[in-house]
Design an enzyme around this catalytic site. Structure first.
Site, PDB file in Angstrom:
ATOM      1  N   HIS A 179      -6.606  -0.425   1.876  1.00 37.72           N
ATOM      2  CA  HIS A 179      -6.599  -1.502   0.887  1.00 37.72           C
ATOM      3  C   HIS A 179      -7.718  -2.486   1.174  1.00 37.72           C
ATOM      4  O   HIS A 179      -8.429  -2.387   2.174  1.00 37.72           O
ATOM      5  CB  HIS A 179      -5.230  -2.204   0.811  1.00 37.72           C
ATOM      6  CG  HIS A 179      -4.933  -3.149   1.916  1.00 37.72           C
ATOM      7  ND1 HIS A 179      -3.877  -4.029   1.880  1.00 37.72           N
ATOM      8  CD2 HIS A 179      -5.529  -3.370   3.108  1.00 37.72           C
ATOM      9  CE1 HIS A 179      -3.846  -4.745   2.985  1.00 37.72           C
ATOM     10  NE2 HIS A 179      -4.834  -4.357   3.758  1.00 37.72           N
TER      11      HIS A 179
ATOM     12  N   CYS B 180      -8.893  -7.931   6.458  1.00 40.05           N
ATOM     13  CA  CYS B 180      -8.395  -7.270   5.239  1.00 40.05           C
ATOM     14  C   CYS B 180      -9.349  -7.481   4.054  1.00 40.05           C
ATOM     15  O   CYS B 180      -9.162  -6.884   3.003  1.00 40.05           O
ATOM     16  CB  CYS B 180      -6.989  -7.753   4.899  1.00 40.05           C
ATOM     17  SG  CYS B 180      -5.719  -7.009   5.952  1.00 40.05           S
TER      18      CYS B 180
ATOM     19  N   HIS C   9     -10.264  -0.626   4.461  1.00 39.25           N
ATOM     20  CA  HIS C   9      -9.784  -0.359   5.812  1.00 39.25           C
ATOM     21  C   HIS C   9      -8.362   0.138   5.648  1.00 39.25           C
ATOM     22  O   HIS C   9      -7.777   0.011   4.565  1.00 39.25           O
ATOM     23  CB  HIS C   9      -9.816  -1.626   6.668  1.00 39.25           C
ATOM     24  CG  HIS C   9      -8.873  -2.665   6.164  1.00 39.25           C
ATOM     25  ND1 HIS C   9      -9.188  -3.479   5.107  1.00 39.25           N
ATOM     26  CD2 HIS C   9      -7.595  -2.974   6.508  1.00 39.25           C
ATOM     27  CE1 HIS C   9      -8.154  -4.256   4.839  1.00 39.25           C
ATOM     28  NE2 HIS C   9      -7.163  -3.967   5.665  1.00 39.25           N
TER      29      HIS C   9
ATOM     30  N   HIS D 172      -4.194   0.865   7.174  1.00 35.76           N
ATOM     31  CA  HIS D 172      -3.073   0.453   8.036  1.00 35.76           C
ATOM     32  C   HIS D 172      -2.122   1.629   8.188  1.00 35.76           C
ATOM     33  O   HIS D 172      -1.984   2.452   7.271  1.00 35.76           O
ATOM     34  CB  HIS D 172      -2.291  -0.704   7.417  1.00 35.76           C
ATOM     35  CG  HIS D 172      -3.046  -1.993   7.374  1.00 35.76           C
ATOM     36  ND1 HIS D 172      -3.206  -2.809   8.465  1.00 35.76           N
ATOM     37  CD2 HIS D 172      -3.704  -2.614   6.359  1.00 35.76           C
ATOM     38  CE1 HIS D 172      -3.917  -3.879   8.123  1.00 35.76           C
ATOM     39  NE2 HIS D 172      -4.234  -3.779   6.846  1.00 35.76           N
TER      40      HIS D 172
ATOM     41  N   ASP E 285       1.035   7.383   0.534  1.00 35.40           N
ATOM     42  CA  ASP E 285       0.425   7.950   1.736  1.00 35.40           C
ATOM     43  C   ASP E 285      -0.984   8.485   1.459  1.00 35.40           C
ATOM     44  O   ASP E 285      -1.192   9.263   0.520  1.00 35.40           O
ATOM     45  CB  ASP E 285       1.318   9.074   2.278  1.00 35.40           C
ATOM     46  CG  ASP E 285       0.914   9.482   3.676  1.00 35.40           C
ATOM     47  OD1 ASP E 285       0.495   8.612   4.468  1.00 35.40           O
ATOM     48  OD2 ASP E 285       1.001  10.687   3.982  1.00 35.40           O
TER      49      ASP E 285
HETATM   50 NI    NI Z   1      -5.364  -5.024   5.625  1.00 34.81          NI
END
Ligand code: NI
Length: 138
Positions: free
Chosen positions: A14, A33, A39, A41, A79
């Protein structure tokens, strides 16, 4: 009342960004972020339901069935996706923060919870940060 929780995992990309703001302000507010080229998570999702254990099975819910519902309605759609662009149930333009995701995940799951009640959606974005939602509007 007894509570039982199923844990699932997903990985997603995101970016948190307000296009009207300068690069500097976006970095100041969103930190890592706001990275321009996305990037990822590793998210840990905890879905808690509540109810009374069935007198025969001792179950509140069949957790295998609950897991299938979570996969179908939530994690299969999140996912390895880009949360800003790829996911039908995330409105375009909404910041894909952990706080917004818990509300959207609740809305995805709640109609399919049968024989017990959805109690909490808890989502870890990192091992140190998580958001929780209990279905309250305010
Ligand atoms: Ni983030």
């Amino acid at each position: 009342m007894v509570y039982i929780t199923r844990k699932e995992r997903f990985n997603a990309a995101h970016k948190l960004w307000v296009s009207e703001w300068s690069d500097e302000k976006n970095e100041e507010v969103f930190g890592k972020c706001a990275n321009a080229n996305w990037h990822g998570h590793n998210y840990d999702l905890f879905v808690t339901v509540k109810g009374k254990p069935d007198p025969v099975t001792g179950f509140i819910v069949d957790v295998k069935k609950l897991s299938k519902i979570i996969k179908r309605e939530v994690t299969d759609q999140l996912d390895h996706r880009n949360l800003n662009l790829d996911v039908e149930f995330i409105p375009k333009g909404l910041q894909p923060t952990t706080e917004n995701l818990v509300v959207l995940i609740w809305k995805q799951l709640e109609p399919y919870i049968d024989g017990c009640k959805l109690h909490c959606i808890k989502l870890y974005e990192t091992e140190n940060i998580y958001a929780e939602y209990f279905g309250e509007e305010d």
